[in-house]
Design a protein around this motif. Sequence first.
Motif, PDB file in Angstrom:
ATOM      1  N   ASN A  69       0.838  -1.189   0.000  1.00 14.51           N
ATOM      2  CA  ASN A  69       0.000   0.000   0.000  1.00 14.51           C
ATOM      3  C   ASN A  69       0.884   1.253   0.000  1.00 14.51           C
ATOM      4  OD1 ASN A  69      -1.545   2.245   0.905  1.00 14.51           O
ATOM      5  ND2 ASN A  69      -3.030   0.863   1.863  1.00 14.51           N
ATOM      6  N   PRO A  70       0.745   2.142  -0.992  1.00 15.39           N
ATOM      7  CA  PRO A  70       1.606   3.339  -1.073  1.00 15.39           C
ATOM      8  C   PRO A  70       1.557   4.203   0.183  1.00 15.39           C
ATOM      9  CG  PRO A  70       0.367   3.054  -3.109  1.00 15.39           C
ATOM     10  CD  PRO A  70      -0.187   2.060  -2.130  1.00 15.39           C
ATOM     11  N   ASP A  71       0.390   4.279   0.836  1.00 17.16           N
ATOM     12  CA  ASP A  71       0.287   5.059   2.068  1.00 17.16           C
ATOM     13  C   ASP A  71       1.145   4.457   3.171  1.00 17.16           C
ATOM     14  OD1 ASP A  71      -1.470   6.792   0.846  1.00 17.16           O
ATOM     15  OD2 ASP A  71      -3.258   5.718   1.525  1.00 17.16           O
ATOM     16  N   HIS A  72       1.131   3.131   3.268  1.00 18.92           N
ATOM     17  CA  HIS A  72       1.961   2.456   4.254  1.00 18.92           C
ATOM     18  C   HIS A  72       3.437   2.649   3.940  1.00 18.92           C
ATOM     19  CE1 HIS A  72      -1.479  -0.579   5.317  1.00 18.92           C
ATOM     20  NE2 HIS A  72      -1.678   0.629   5.820  1.00 18.92           N
ATOM     21  N   LEU A  73       3.776   2.534   2.672  1.00 21.69           N
ATOM     22  CA  LEU A  73       5.173   2.664   2.258  1.00 21.69           C
ATOM     23  C   LEU A  73       5.691   4.068   2.544  1.00 21.69           C
ATOM     24  CD1 LEU A  73       7.111   0.630   1.019  1.00 21.69           C
ATOM     25  CD2 LEU A  73       6.587   1.585  -1.232  1.00 21.69           C
ATOM     26  N   ARG A 128      -7.069   8.031  19.105  1.00 26.67           N
ATOM     27  CA  ARG A 128      -7.667   6.921  18.349  1.00 26.67           C
ATOM     28  C   ARG A 128      -6.535   6.082  17.781  1.00 26.67           C
ATOM     29  NH1 ARG A 128      -8.696   5.957  13.014  1.00 26.67           N
ATOM     30  NH2 ARG A 128      -8.092   8.075  12.399  1.00 26.67           N
ATOM     31  N   VAL A 129      -6.662   4.770  17.904  1.00 24.50           N
ATOM     32  CA  VAL A 129      -5.612   3.846  17.469  1.00 24.50           C
ATOM     33  C   VAL A 129      -6.082   3.067  16.256  1.00 24.50           C
ATOM     34  CG1 VAL A 129      -4.175   1.882  18.124  1.00 24.50           C
ATOM     35  CG2 VAL A 129      -4.730   3.643  19.818  1.00 24.50           C
ATOM     36  N   SER A 130      -5.177   2.853  15.323  1.00 26.81           N
ATOM     37  CA  SER A 130      -5.481   2.062  14.132  1.00 26.81           C
ATOM     38  C   SER A 130      -4.402   1.007  13.923  1.00 26.81           C
ATOM     39  CB  SER A 130      -5.560   2.967  12.894  1.00 26.81           C
ATOM     40  OG  SER A 130      -5.644   2.200  11.698  1.00 26.81           O
ATOM     41  N   PHE A 131      -4.806  -0.264  13.903  1.00 25.41           N
ATOM     42  CA  PHE A 131      -3.928  -1.370  13.528  1.00 25.41           C
ATOM     43  C   PHE A 131      -4.225  -1.734  12.074  1.00 25.41           C
ATOM     44  CE2 PHE A 131      -3.417  -1.761  17.997  1.00 25.41           C
ATOM     45  CZ  PHE A 131      -2.359  -2.614  18.256  1.00 25.41           C
ATOM     46  N   SER A 132      -3.212  -2.010  11.299  1.00 26.57           N
ATOM     47  CA  SER A 132      -3.431  -2.465   9.919  1.00 26.57           C
ATOM     48  C   SER A 132      -2.288  -3.376   9.495  1.00 26.57           C
ATOM     49  CB  SER A 132      -3.550  -1.271   8.965  1.00 26.57           C
ATOM     50  OG  SER A 132      -2.431  -0.411   9.091  1.00 26.57           O
ATOM     51  N   VAL A 133      -2.545  -4.163   8.473  1.00 29.09           N
ATOM     52  CA  VAL A 133      -1.550  -5.097   7.950  1.00 29.09           C
ATOM     53  C   VAL A 133      -0.838  -4.457   6.770  1.00 29.09           C
ATOM     54  CG1 VAL A 133      -1.196  -7.338   6.843  1.00 29.09           C
ATOM     55  CG2 VAL A 133      -2.838  -7.113   8.700  1.00 29.09           C
ATOM     56  N   VAL A 134       0.494  -4.564   6.772  1.00 30.47           N
ATOM     57  CA  VAL A 134       1.284  -4.107   5.630  1.00 30.47           C
ATOM     58  C   VAL A 134       1.586  -5.342   4.788  1.00 30.47           C
ATOM     59  CG1 VAL A 134       3.342  -2.868   4.877  1.00 30.47           C
ATOM     60  CG2 VAL A 134       2.279  -2.293   7.061  1.00 30.47           C
ATOM     61  N   GLN A 135       0.693  -5.650   3.881  1.00 29.88           N
ATOM     62  CA  GLN A 135       0.882  -6.836   3.046  1.00 29.88           C
ATOM     63  C   GLN A 135       1.914  -6.565   1.954  1.00 29.88           C
ATOM     64  OE1 GLN A 135      -3.273  -7.609   1.918  1.00 29.88           O
ATOM     65  NE2 GLN A 135      -3.204  -9.429   3.202  1.00 29.88           N
ATOM     66  N   LEU A 148       1.184  -2.577  11.228  1.00 29.88           N
ATOM     67  CA  LEU A 148       1.411  -1.140  11.404  1.00 29.88           C
ATOM     68  C   LEU A 148       0.431  -0.600  12.443  1.00 29.88           C
ATOM     69  CD1 LEU A 148       2.729   1.562  10.412  1.00 29.88           C
ATOM     70  CD2 LEU A 148       0.882   1.668   8.717  1.00 29.88           C
ATOM     71  N   ILE A 149       0.937   0.238  13.348  1.00 32.37           N
ATOM     72  CA  ILE A 149       0.105   0.848  14.381  1.00 32.37           C
ATOM     73  C   ILE A 149       0.227   2.361  14.258  1.00 32.37           C
ATOM     74  CG2 ILE A 149      -0.417   0.937  16.853  1.00 32.37           C
ATOM     75  CD1 ILE A 149       1.467  -1.546  17.105  1.00 32.37           C
ATOM     76  N   GLN A 150      -0.894   3.042  14.253  1.00 39.43           N
ATOM     77  CA  GLN A 150      -0.895   4.498  14.233  1.00 39.43           C
ATOM     78  C   GLN A 150      -1.812   5.022  15.335  1.00 39.43           C
ATOM     79  OE1 GLN A 150      -1.706   4.646   9.730  1.00 39.43           O
ATOM     80  NE2 GLN A 150      -0.559   6.549  10.094  1.00 39.43           N
ATOM     81  N   ILE A 151      -1.371   6.080  16.000  1.00 37.29           N
ATOM     82  CA  ILE A 151      -2.181   6.745  17.019  1.00 37.29           C
ATOM     83  C   ILE A 151      -2.486   8.153  16.523  1.00 37.29           C
ATOM     84  CG2 ILE A 151      -2.286   7.541  19.404  1.00 37.29           C
ATOM     85  CD1 ILE A 151      -0.374   5.324  20.165  1.00 37.29           C
ATOM     86  N   PHE A 152      -3.773   8.471  16.487  1.00 35.73           N
ATOM     87  CA  PHE A 152      -4.234   9.765  15.993  1.00 35.73           C
ATOM     88  C   PHE A 152      -4.814  10.583  17.141  1.00 35.73           C
ATOM     89  CE2 PHE A 152      -4.550   6.723  12.552  1.00 35.73           C
ATOM     90  CZ  PHE A 152      -4.009   7.398  11.463  1.00 35.73           C
ATOM     91  N   SER A 153      -4.739  11.899  17.001  1.00 36.13           N
ATOM     92  CA  SER A 153      -5.320  12.766  18.009  1.00 36.13           C
ATOM     93  C   SER A 153      -5.638  14.127  17.403  1.00 36.13           C
ATOM     94  CB  SER A 153      -4.366  12.932  19.197  1.00 36.13           C
ATOM     95  OG  SER A 153      -4.980  13.686  20.226  1.00 36.13           O
ATOM     96  N   ARG A 154      -6.482  14.870  18.096  1.00 39.44           N
ATOM     97  CA  ARG A 154      -6.835  16.222  17.667  1.00 39.44           C
ATOM     98  C   ARG A 154      -6.672  17.154  18.869  1.00 39.44           C
ATOM     99  NH1 ARG A 154     -11.816  15.466  16.605  1.00 39.44           N
ATOM    100  NH2 ARG A 154     -11.633  15.019  14.378  1.00 39.44           N
TER     101      ARG A 154
END
Length: 365
Positions: A69-73, A128-135, A148-154
């Motif tokens: 995924n280009p965003d992951h890369l 807010r936490v997001s887990f995703s797979v970097v295939q 991949l783990i990302q933590i978001f906040s405002r």
Amino acid sequence: MERPQNSVVRTPPNSTAVQRRSKSKSYRQSYRSCLGAASRLGLTPGLTARRLNSSRRALKSHIITEKVNPDHLALLVKREWRLSYITPLHQFRHTQLKRYSRQLSAFIAAEKQQGVAVEVEGSQSGFRVSFSVVQGLAATDDDAETVLIQIFSRPVFAKQDEPQKSVWSGWLTCINGNPEYLQSLPKGFTSLPLFGGSGAEVLTSLVKSWFQQTFDCCFGPLEINHTSLQWLAALWTNCHTESNLQHLKMIWTLPVVPPLQITYTINPQDAWELWMSVRKDRLEKTEDEEEAGSIDIEEVMRFVQGLKSHFYRHFRLDLSAGNLNQVSTALGSAKFSGKIKISNSRYMITTLTLLTECALLKMPV
């Protein structure tokens, strides 16, 4: 926007449900006992008899933009990551990432309510936490897919329609992991031994704490030692004709009082010519393409010794008396302290292979 997660995300077959809890528990406890014994004896934990591979394939150019995924890369490259090793995860499932996202979000919120200072860049309204797979990164069937783990906040005073921003990122991976080790793990365990984090240290600590409580694992610092840094210097130099190094910079520390730090920058063409002079014998003596494509530790050592000899002739300082603390080129940079930046995705696979090997060597059992 993130792409929809594929339902066929692969968790290696040896991580199916555990039938006998007591056996798994004793296995997990052995990690802690081994860690304690190793630290008391002043030894490297676990596989102390093992060393880095003495021979490895040269860095290969992998066009992974078609698979990842280009965003992951874009997130993985051109950012500095602090590395840790992590022991196998108990009952981790790639199919449960949405649930893990909710659980980690709740964990951070609970810690904040208990007074843990988790504000990042000013007051935050929540995380807010997001887990995703970097295939597309896994290199063998034994490798679990990268997570991949990302933590978001405002910020509290942000506009209502202002999107949340990423304030922390991290990943767990296993690239070309040692098959004997991975296949020896009991059922119910998933090995993602290499962990990288980028962001506030307090969030890194919270993420690690949640993983330890949820998957009964242990983290430890992962330095990129003297030998590994020399490997990276040689492997990256070997790519000069395909991707211009622009420079080869090495930072050494000499044990004098006060310590002397030396920044040694080598012209890329000079580094390439020295490297080819080291490789000349192997390339002339073998017609086997696979054999010619491998690099031995002796070649790495001769290359680095050539650089040190050149420096001594000019400045009368023997770098052999010191320690190599950092290597950087246009392809990336690595520091002894355990920080890595990969600047070119084409060589990400092979670089992560070396770092995965380093992480597995730190496993306590």
